[in-house]
Motif scaffolding. Sequence first.
Motif, PDB file in Angstrom:
ATOM      1  N   PRO A   1       0.809  -1.222   0.000  1.00  0.00           N
ATOM      2  CA  PRO A   1       0.000   0.000   0.000  1.00  0.00           C
ATOM      3  C   PRO A   1       0.845   1.276   0.000  1.00  0.00           C
ATOM      4  O   PRO A   1       0.447   2.286  -0.571  1.00  0.00           O
ATOM      5  CB  PRO A   1      -0.821  -0.123   1.296  1.00  0.00           C
ATOM      6  CG  PRO A   1      -0.934  -1.592   1.520  1.00  0.00           C
ATOM      7  CD  PRO A   1       0.390  -2.142   1.076  1.00  0.00           C
TER       8      PRO A   1
ATOM      9  N   SER B   1       1.710   1.952  -3.478  1.00  0.00           N
ATOM     10  CA  SER B   1       0.540   2.495  -4.174  1.00  0.00           C
ATOM     11  C   SER B   1       0.364   3.981  -3.881  1.00  0.00           C
ATOM     12  O   SER B   1      -0.013   4.764  -4.760  1.00  0.00           O
ATOM     13  CB  SER B   1      -0.721   1.721  -3.764  1.00  0.00           C
ATOM     14  OG  SER B   1      -0.639   0.371  -4.185  1.00  0.00           O
TER      15      SER B   1
ATOM     16  N   GLU C   1       2.883   5.852  -5.951  1.00  0.00           N
ATOM     17  CA  GLU C   1       2.442   5.861  -7.344  1.00  0.00           C
ATOM     18  C   GLU C   1       1.335   6.893  -7.566  1.00  0.00           C
ATOM     19  O   GLU C   1       1.350   7.649  -8.544  1.00  0.00           O
ATOM     20  CB  GLU C   1       1.947   4.473  -7.742  1.00  0.00           C
ATOM     21  CG  GLU C   1       1.423   4.400  -9.170  1.00  0.00           C
ATOM     22  CD  GLU C   1       0.730   3.075  -9.479  1.00  0.00           C
ATOM     23  OE1 GLU C   1      -0.191   3.085 -10.317  1.00  0.00           O
ATOM     24  OE2 GLU C   1       1.100   2.046  -8.869  1.00  0.00           O
TER      25      GLU C   1
ATOM     26  N   ARG D   1       3.475  -0.505 -14.301  1.00  0.00           N
ATOM     27  CA  ARG D   1       3.550  -1.061 -12.945  1.00  0.00           C
ATOM     28  C   ARG D   1       4.318  -2.385 -12.947  1.00  0.00           C
ATOM     29  O   ARG D   1       3.795  -3.422 -13.365  1.00  0.00           O
ATOM     30  CB  ARG D   1       2.143  -1.250 -12.393  1.00  0.00           C
ATOM     31  CG  ARG D   1       1.380   0.063 -12.241  1.00  0.00           C
ATOM     32  CD  ARG D   1      -0.086  -0.144 -11.928  1.00  0.00           C
ATOM     33  NE  ARG D   1      -0.764   1.142 -11.784  1.00  0.00           N
ATOM     34  CZ  ARG D   1      -1.249   1.849 -12.808  1.00  0.00           C
ATOM     35  NH1 ARG D   1      -1.127   1.375 -14.049  1.00  0.00           N
ATOM     36  NH2 ARG D   1      -1.840   3.010 -12.609  1.00  0.00           N
TER      37      ARG D   1
END
Length: 442
Positions: free
Chosen positions: A57, A60, A63, A77
């Motif tokens: 996470p 993420s 990103e 990815r």
Amino acid sequence: MIHQISSSICLPNAASVQPSQISYTSSKSDARTKIGYHTKIPRRTHLESLQSGYLFPEISKQEAKHAQNNPHAKIIRLGIGDTTEPIPDIITSAMAKQVYSLSTVQGYSGYGPEQGNKEIRKAIAETFYQDMGVKENEVFVSDGAQCDISRIQILLESSLSAAVQDPSFPAYVDSSVIFGRAGNFQAETNKFRDIVYMKCGPENDFFPDLSATPRTDVIFFCSPNNPTGSAASKQQLKKLVEFAKANGSLIIYDSAYATYITDDSPKSIFEIPEAKEVAIEVSSFSKFAGFTGVRLGWTVVPEELLYSNGYPVIKDFNRIVCTCFNGASNIAQAGGLACLTAEGYKALRTAVGHYMENAKILVDTFASLGRKVYGGKNAPYIWVHFPGLSSWEVFSQILKKTDIVTIPGIGFGPGGEEYIRVSSFGHRESILEASRRLRKFL
């Protein structure tokens, strides 16, 4: 600023709460003014020991921040190891048939056996453990290997000591923290006090020096390893089993990537004689069958595995499964059974071959840039060395320059510093584009 993180079990999604609406106080955090109602239930001490956010996470988040700052970027990815190729029709058709049958009187079924349907337990034993003496009643079907890692932790007293490969999949450490066997986090070493970190780097062929490893009660071992992509040889696993037997230790063996092995490395710990006396094996349909969202896995608990008092571990694990789990989805199990037919398994081998071809492209790309590259032969992960550099800095620079998401090695343990993990899960056009960007900008 480079973020140094250690991972923790991720919490379920919850409603967003503004900082001004809630406050947190604990013995390990700065006191804040109480706002609103608080229960009198103290936070569990071990949960307070978890460090930062769970690795994936956190990736993420980074990103999403990059995408917000670069709205026109076409992000590739290659970080979180999520499969991308469609599940073969023979497998999805079996799941669809199971779904439609539930709308008929004749085909409807409710709860199944908590341990899994007999047919798939038998198929798993025959497909993956032929000639190893694993019986179908020793196979417990589940909703995934990561869930089973925590169920296995329930078996173990909090006082038991644990060892992990360094680097290794974060869930082994984090579940040990939650169940109270990790001790305090030591920021200066990026380690938990009571966990033994078995260094596994290129200098020792990614296998721990067992002669210098202290005895622990539990040994977490993953082969092929996530993140390094290295698979242990038969001789190495023989040493591991002998080490466990000599110390009376239990091996928790993760074989989630075994179907990616291309050489003669063992695909199961149970290929080693006497391993059934010291090991539990956890595995998954996620990465070889594309079931990351379907959720299906299994654990093998041998009848020969006994506690110090002679009581069979399998009996306790069965009780835990019956208490904490109502069995894997019958739809997912229908798909899993189709995976293990001759036609289904052949179709899945095509997808595995696709990911391994991707791996070769990425290995060749980084090697052409003068980097030391490991993995990519027996697993869908490439482990790339950037000497003298922070792995978070390397992650950030690659994302900034190429719009490619990778994983900083430090997230897998202190032994991962100076490395990044690159996943070969992806569509071929994305892998080729990633190769072009890396060659141009790095």
